[in-house]
Every structure is written in C-alpha cells, then in structure tokens.
Design a protein around this motif. Sequence first.
Motif, PDB file in Angstrom:
ATOM      1  N   ASP A 691       0.837  -1.210   0.000  1.00 36.76           N
ATOM      2  CA  ASP A 691       0.000   0.000   0.000  1.00 36.76           C
ATOM      3  C   ASP A 691       0.866   1.253   0.000  1.00 36.76           C
ATOM      4  OD1 ASP A 691      -2.239  -1.564   0.006  1.00 36.76           O
ATOM      5  OD2 ASP A 691      -2.680  -1.314   2.148  1.00 36.76           O
ATOM      6  N   ALA A 692       1.946   1.217   0.789  1.00 40.16           N
ATOM      7  CA  ALA A 692       2.839   2.374   0.851  1.00 40.16           C
ATOM      8  C   ALA A 692       3.528   2.607  -0.490  1.00 40.16           C
ATOM      9  CB  ALA A 692       3.878   2.167   1.951  1.00 40.16           C
ATOM     10  N   LYS A 693       3.901   1.523  -1.143  1.00 41.82           N
ATOM     11  CA  LYS A 693       4.568   1.624  -2.439  1.00 41.82           C
ATOM     12  C   LYS A 693       3.641   2.215  -3.491  1.00 41.82           C
ATOM     13  CE  LYS A 693       7.194  -1.246  -5.693  1.00 41.82           C
ATOM     14  NZ  LYS A 693       7.670  -2.638  -5.981  1.00 41.82           N
ATOM     15  N   ALA A 694       2.346   1.864  -3.380  1.00 37.29           N
ATOM     16  CA  ALA A 694       1.374   2.352  -4.363  1.00 37.29           C
ATOM     17  C   ALA A 694       0.974   3.803  -4.110  1.00 37.29           C
ATOM     18  CB  ALA A 694       0.130   1.459  -4.347  1.00 37.29           C
ATOM     19  N   ALA A 695       1.133   4.241  -2.859  1.00 38.46           N
ATOM     20  CA  ALA A 695       0.746   5.613  -2.526  1.00 38.46           C
ATOM     21  C   ALA A 695       1.787   6.599  -3.035  1.00 38.46           C
ATOM     22  CB  ALA A 695       0.585   5.743  -1.017  1.00 38.46           C
ATOM     23  N   LYS A 696       1.371   7.849  -3.169  1.00 41.61           N
ATOM     24  CA  LYS A 696       2.272   8.884  -3.650  1.00 41.61           C
ATOM     25  C   LYS A 696       2.505   9.928  -2.559  1.00 41.61           C
ATOM     26  CE  LYS A 696       0.901   8.487  -8.522  1.00 41.61           C
ATOM     27  NZ  LYS A 696       0.352   9.204  -9.706  1.00 41.61           N
ATOM     28  N   GLY A 697       3.697  10.439  -2.513  1.00 41.33           N
ATOM     29  CA  GLY A 697       4.000  11.540  -1.615  1.00 41.33           C
ATOM     30  C   GLY A 697       4.193  11.156  -0.163  1.00 41.33           C
ATOM     31  N   LEU A 698       4.452   9.895   0.134  1.00 43.13           N
ATOM     32  CA  LEU A 698       4.654   9.485   1.522  1.00 43.13           C
ATOM     33  C   LEU A 698       5.992   9.992   2.033  1.00 43.13           C
ATOM     34  CD1 LEU A 698       3.338   5.812   1.545  1.00 43.13           C
ATOM     35  CD2 LEU A 698       2.257   7.824   2.527  1.00 43.13           C
ATOM     36  N   GLU A 699       6.004  10.477   3.260  1.00 39.36           N
ATOM     37  CA  GLU A 699       7.239  10.978   3.853  1.00 39.36           C
ATOM     38  C   GLU A 699       8.214   9.831   4.076  1.00 39.36           C
ATOM     39  OE1 GLU A 699       7.019  14.127   6.863  1.00 39.36           O
ATOM     40  OE2 GLU A 699       4.851  13.776   6.852  1.00 39.36           O
ATOM     41  N   LYS A 700       9.485  10.163   4.051  1.00 37.26           N
ATOM     42  CA  LYS A 700      10.536   9.172   4.227  1.00 37.26           C
ATOM     43  C   LYS A 700      11.010   9.084   5.678  1.00 37.26           C
ATOM     44  CE  LYS A 700      10.760   8.295  -0.203  1.00 37.26           C
ATOM     45  NZ  LYS A 700      10.382   6.973  -0.755  1.00 37.26           N
ATOM     46  N   TYR A 720       9.471   2.633   4.329  1.00 37.54           N
ATOM     47  CA  TYR A 720       8.206   2.491   5.070  1.00 37.54           C
ATOM     48  C   TYR A 720       8.195   1.242   5.976  1.00 37.54           C
ATOM     49  CZ  TYR A 720       3.406   4.012   5.892  1.00 37.54           C
ATOM     50  OH  TYR A 720       2.265   4.527   6.464  1.00 37.54           O
ATOM     51  N   THR A 721       9.353   0.582   6.140  1.00 40.77           N
ATOM     52  CA  THR A 721       9.384  -0.632   6.971  1.00 40.77           C
ATOM     53  C   THR A 721       9.205  -0.313   8.453  1.00 40.77           C
ATOM     54  OG1 THR A 721      11.793  -0.446   6.840  1.00 40.77           O
ATOM     55  CG2 THR A 721      10.738  -2.094   5.425  1.00 40.77           C
ATOM     56  N   LEU A 722       9.721   0.834   8.901  1.00 34.93           N
ATOM     57  CA  LEU A 722       9.560   1.191  10.310  1.00 34.93           C
ATOM     58  C   LEU A 722       8.079   1.320  10.653  1.00 34.93           C
ATOM     59  CD1 LEU A 722      10.794   2.000  13.012  1.00 34.93           C
ATOM     60  CD2 LEU A 722      10.976   4.341  12.184  1.00 34.93           C
ATOM     61  N   ARG A 723       7.345   2.013   9.776  1.00 37.89           N
ATOM     62  CA  ARG A 723       5.917   2.185  10.021  1.00 37.89           C
ATOM     63  C   ARG A 723       5.149   0.880   9.782  1.00 37.89           C
ATOM     64  NH1 ARG A 723       5.797   7.771   6.721  1.00 37.89           N
ATOM     65  NH2 ARG A 723       7.650   6.738   5.861  1.00 37.89           N
ATOM     66  N   ALA A 724       5.648   0.020   8.917  1.00 40.15           N
ATOM     67  CA  ALA A 724       4.999  -1.280   8.717  1.00 40.15           C
ATOM     68  C   ALA A 724       5.150  -2.158   9.960  1.00 40.15           C
ATOM     69  CB  ALA A 724       5.600  -1.975   7.500  1.00 40.15           C
ATOM     70  N   TRP A 725       6.370  -2.150  10.534  1.00 40.24           N
ATOM     71  CA  TRP A 725       6.557  -2.922  11.774  1.00 40.24           C
ATOM     72  C   TRP A 725       5.706  -2.337  12.908  1.00 40.24           C
ATOM     73  CZ3 TRP A 725       7.980  -7.571  11.568  1.00 40.24           C
ATOM     74  CH2 TRP A 725       8.982  -8.019  10.694  1.00 40.24           C
ATOM     75  N   ARG A 726       5.605  -1.009  12.919  1.00 37.60           N
ATOM     76  CA  ARG A 726       4.752  -0.385  13.937  1.00 37.60           C
ATOM     77  C   ARG A 726       3.295  -0.805  13.739  1.00 37.60           C
ATOM     78  NH1 ARG A 726       2.370   4.755  13.911  1.00 37.60           N
ATOM     79  NH2 ARG A 726       3.833   5.613  12.384  1.00 37.60           N
ATOM     80  N   GLY A 727       2.849  -0.864  12.503  1.00 39.23           N
ATOM     81  CA  GLY A 727       1.484  -1.316  12.234  1.00 39.23           C
ATOM     82  C   GLY A 727       1.264  -2.751  12.665  1.00 39.23           C
ATOM     83  N   LEU A 728       2.275  -3.593  12.448  1.00 43.63           N
ATOM     84  CA  LEU A 728       2.145  -4.994  12.844  1.00 43.63           C
ATOM     85  C   LEU A 728       2.076  -5.128  14.366  1.00 43.63           C
ATOM     86  CD1 LEU A 728       2.068  -7.948  11.903  1.00 43.63           C
ATOM     87  CD2 LEU A 728       4.560  -7.982  12.150  1.00 43.63           C
ATOM     88  N   VAL A 729       2.915  -4.391  15.081  1.00 42.20           N
ATOM     89  CA  VAL A 729       2.879  -4.445  16.549  1.00 42.20           C
ATOM     90  C   VAL A 729       1.545  -3.915  17.064  1.00 42.20           C
ATOM     91  CG1 VAL A 729       3.908  -3.514  18.667  1.00 42.20           C
ATOM     92  CG2 VAL A 729       5.381  -4.356  16.821  1.00 42.20           C
TER      93      VAL A 729
END
Length: 741
Positions: A691-700, A720-729
């Motif tokens: 989803d993050a890859k498909a989105a545009k303009g996401l902050e780094k 976006y892996t930091l926020r993905a791990w946060r979402g998983l937790v």
Amino acid sequence: MVGKRLALLALLLVPRPTSGQDGGGKVDAFFAEEVWAKVGERTCLNCHTGRGEAAESDFLLRETELDPGALRHNRDAFGRVAAARKDGTSKILLKVSGGMKHGGGTPFKAGTTGYKILEAFVRRLGEASSSTPYVPPPFFQGVEMATPDRLLRRATLSLAGRLPRPGELAGGMDAALDGLLKEDAFYDRLKEGFNDILLAKGYEGNADDALSYDHFEKTRHWYQKHDLSHVPEKERQKAGYKLADDYRAALLREPYELIAHIVRSERPFTEIATADYFMVSPYTARGYGIFETLKDKFKNLDDPFEYVPARLPALKGRDGKTQRTGAGIYPHAGILSLFQYLRRYPTTVTNRNRLRARVYYRHFLGIDVMALAPRVTDAAAVGAKFANPTLQAPDCVVCHRTIDPVAGLFQDYFNEEGHFGPRKEGWFTDMFGPGLEGRDLPPEERWRALQWLGQETAKDPRFAVAMVEHVYYLLMGRRPSLAPVDIDDPHFGAKRRAYLELRKEVRDIAARFTKENFNLKAVFKAWIASPFYRVDGLSKAAATAARRAELDDVGVVHLLTPEQLERKVAAVFGRRWGRLDDGDSKYGILYGGIDSKSVTERASDPSGAMGALQRILANDVACANVPADFAREPAKRRLFPDVELDDLPGTPESDAKIRRTIVHLHELLLGRARAEDVERAVRLFAGILEDAKAAKGLEKTESYYCRAGKEEKRSPDPHYTLRAWRGLVTYLLRQDDFLYE
C-alpha cells in the motif's frame, strides 16, 4: 415453610463435597441426571433430611455430595414413594402437585418440567434394573492443556507482572512457583487482589479518619506538626502535602500488609481472623501514638511503607475511661478488629452491625447470606402482625437467626464512624444474642468478642473453602460459578456437572490447604497445577453446544484489569503505557477498574469506551517502542533483534528474517506463534508495504510523535518498513491473547 428455609440455609452454609458417582450399586442415568439433579437435590432435599422440617418422614434423603453411596439410597427412597398408590395414582405425583397433604406445599404442578420428570420416573420403575449405569465421561476429555512453558508464562505474568526467566523451569514447575511466590511483585499482586475482595481502602473521608478523635486526638494528625525545618522553605509546603499523602496511603495499606506478612512468613492464614497484632509503619505508628516504643524495629524511619508487627495498648478515651482488655492490650483479631475494616463497613442505629455480619460471612466463610434470605412481599403486613418481626416473623427469623448473633459480636464498635464505642444502653435485647450459629458468646469472653469470633472462624471448615475461592478469584478473574437453577435449560445437566466438578476441586484444595497448616501459598500452587487453570483450548471433539456449556467456566479467560495490562506492557516492552494506573487519571475506572468505594466490581466484558482505550493503547505503545527498539544495537533489542529496516520482502534471506521476527513478536507479545497467525501477520506486513509503495507523496521519516526519544530527530524510514513494523505491533497489541489472560 420456615423449616424448609432453615434447612436450605443449613445445607448451603455447610461446605458440601461433590461426587456425581453413586458408589453403591448401579443407578440409572435417568435418575441421576433428571430425577435427582433437577427434582430431588434442588427441592426435596431441602426438607427431607435428618435436619430438615420433614425429618420425621419415612421419605428421608441423603446428600450425595457428602456420601458416595447416597445416590443408591435416594433412588430406593424415591422408588418406594413412587410405587405407592392412591386411587391408582402414584403418591409421589399426588404429593408434589397438591393431590395429597404435603408439608412442602405444591412444588410441581401438573404439566411443569419437574412433574413431567417424576411422571417419567414412575413409568420407568420397572425398567430400572436393566437401565444403563450412570458413568459420565472424563470431565476434561477433549480439552487441551497448557505446556509447562505457557503455564509458567501465565503464572509469572499474573502473579509477578513479568515474563519467565531463562532456565526458570530447570528445577521443575514446583520449584519455579516456590521462587515466584517469594517475589515482592507477588505480594503486591496479593494485596491488590485481596483489596478487590475486602475493599477496605474504600471508606469515606481521609484515611486517618479511621483513627477516632476520641482515642487518638493528639496523634492521628501528627504530620501537621512534624518538623520540616530541614526542607528548603520554598519546598516545605509540597513536602508537607507529601508527608500527609504518604501517611494516609500507609494507613490504607495496613489490612493488606497484614495479609502479605502472614503469607510471606508462611504463617497459618487463619491469622487474618486471629492475629493478636497488626502491621504499622514509621508513619502510621506515629498516628497510633506508639512510635517511640517501636522505632528501634524499623530499618528506615523515613520509609512510610516499611511495616512491622505491633500491638496497641488498650484504648483510652478523652473521658479517661480505658477499654476493658486483658493485660492492657487492645484485643486484636486480625482484619476483623482493624479500624480500616470497621470504618469501611460502618453501622447505623437501625442496621445494628448487620452489614458487618453480612460481609463477615462473605469474606471469611464464603457465604452470601442475602442470597439465602426470602423476600418479604408485604413488609407492612409483617410489621402489623408481629411486634418484633426479626424475632417472630418466620420469613425474617430464617435470616436474622444467623445474622444477628454475629452483629452482636461487633457491639463494641457501635457508631456510624466505625470507631470503638459501645452503646451506652448496652446491646439490644430485641435481637438474637451475640454468638455464632447456635454457639452463644460466653459472658467471660464479652470483652474480646471479635477474638472469640476469629477463633471460631479458624475452626470452621468453611473458612478454608472461602480462602480457596478467594485465590480462585485472584487467579481466574471471576468467582466460582453457582449451581444452575433453571431445570428447563437444555444445558442444565452440563452446567450442573461443571459446577460439581469445580466444587470437588475447591474441596480438594481446601483439604490440602488445611493439611499444610493453612499456608496460602499451597492454594496458589494447587490452583495453578489444577486442570481448571491449565486449560489452553478445546479440541474439535469438545465443540458441541452441550460440551461448551459444560466447559464454559474452565480455564483462564478474562479481560486483564487496568493494573495487569500495564504490568504486561511493562513486561514485554520494558516500560508501562502509564495511562491506566496513573492515580490522577480516570482511564483506569473507564477501563473497568475499581475505586473500592462507589465502583466495587471490575468489568468483565469490554464496553465501547474500553475498546477505544485498547486502540489508543495499541497505537501509543507501538509508536513509543518500535522506533526506540530499532534505535538500539541489535543485541540490546527486545522486539527486532534479527531484522533491519532495509530488510524488504522478496529475497530468501530477508523473507526468512521477516518471518523469524514475526514469530518472535507473536511469542513475545502473545505467548505463542500458531502457523495460521504467523501467515496472516506476514501477509499484513507485506500488504502495508504494498500500500505504501502504491501511494504517492509518503514521507521518508517516521511520525514526529513516534521519535525514538524526546531529544531525537524523526527516525528515517525510506522504505516504510519502520511504520509497517509499527502497524504490525499495533495489530498484535489488539489481539485477545494480549488483552485477555
């Protein structure tokens, strides 16, 4: 009907062992499961026993829970009455439906479920000899039990607020529990759990109001005159407030420090009713005016929460009168005589200590006397008919004969403040006299009535049962289930069997408790070792509706309290969330907690507000801990020791790291990593990244509010892996395995 109710009261006040087996020859399943369970035990047994109103009847029954061979006896007794006839109809049907004289009234009118059961029994009389014997299957058949590792995790989180330590099971479960039950955190949990039961912290006013102005006039507010000259002047007011707060907190803790002292010292737990001492700290000793005689016993005179055993001198009022005592010592009787307990449950001129008698039965003997009391439908008519209903009206006497004698034992504390103060006119003569269930208080024991009560309590077998049930509540988060009453419930038999099985376990643990000199640690160990606590799931074979009804009250399945949830967060992440047990926050109450005063029952089912708090907790805890964990060296990480932020799905090495990390997170947060759960989490993690890859303009970079520390800059998150791990937790923190025990 009075005799019937008295018989019922007697039956319920005596702890009854359970059987469920006849033990004396073959008894058909229909009699055991229908006639006895739904008719005989629930209705006929109330009167037709040697101590009931129908004691002179030829139709006498026996408690099957007390006598293994009684089911056979009862089957024969029912058979004799059922076989006797009048005008061609079985006498048992005529008696229960009003067709013949029956002292017990008309318990089952024609057409009711009970009547139909007896009708079927009469029809089956000739078939009994060929019927199948009643042999129930093993109760825990089809139930999965926790492995030792999972059982230890459950126990350590519950009782010490921590995860198991490496190698803790090396010496076996028994040794691990011995160590666990010596930890300070266990005693904190013990005190917290017993406050849920006693609620002694919840009395009105300030904590020091428990100390009467009449007896502690010069000492109870000692903090107001305490020398704080060593404190800088600008901080002196704040120090004074803290001094008062600590003193009051120390007073509120005294009943539970007594419990902790008894358990820590492995003294007989009967001392909660018999201890001839109480616990004081350097601060509370000043309030009682006994600091000078005790100060050498304390290690730190400035520690408000260091407690030692002590005895009070006899109370002396401002009028110069001294309480009558033996050897000039206040007659301590464990918790029964503590000022905090007496203040929490005060009296009035009309209640006459009956509230105290009721809570005594509940707390020390495990009996809810209000549940046994008949409901008077027309109080005005009763009052007009009897000059003194509590002594004369049958519907009143059945309860007051039990309650009033105990109320009389508290007569030295007859004032609405809960303080010591006997009634000037002497105790009431229009009540049953002081005593306990037929045993009158000896006149020479009058000055130490509560000590006498405590000693009688310690000898009562119901005390052991009540304490076993209290520990059950502390471990399970719920009280033992009651016997089912609705015989029309299609699952009545299953629920009754579950009730009997649990009662048997309670009785067995109570016997062990008694044998081990009332060491309460033995009760904790016995419950943890019991199949009721070790249940970890049901097999497909146990998925039928009846089996689920039977197993509904086994296992540890309860919503974590606010305090337990905070401790679990701390155990997993190394720090608490801090919003559920903050004394200045109302979130704890909103999340089902108690204040011991107006809110006295913990919520067992989540509300909408609690669900919202669960979402907030999951977001906040993940936000605070995921970036902080990645900011550490891999060897020091709790959550992500084996993965980095540039490990993306798509390569064998990264995929393996991600999967190992997800398994680790499941085991750390939830205590297990089932294959289907891990697969779901892997897909979730990959889906967030897609989803993050498909989105545009996401902050780094990570969110400003989720920085690794207050002084840190926003953490880089280019993939976006930091926020993905946060979402998983966040997802894992919202699972039942985390929020429930």
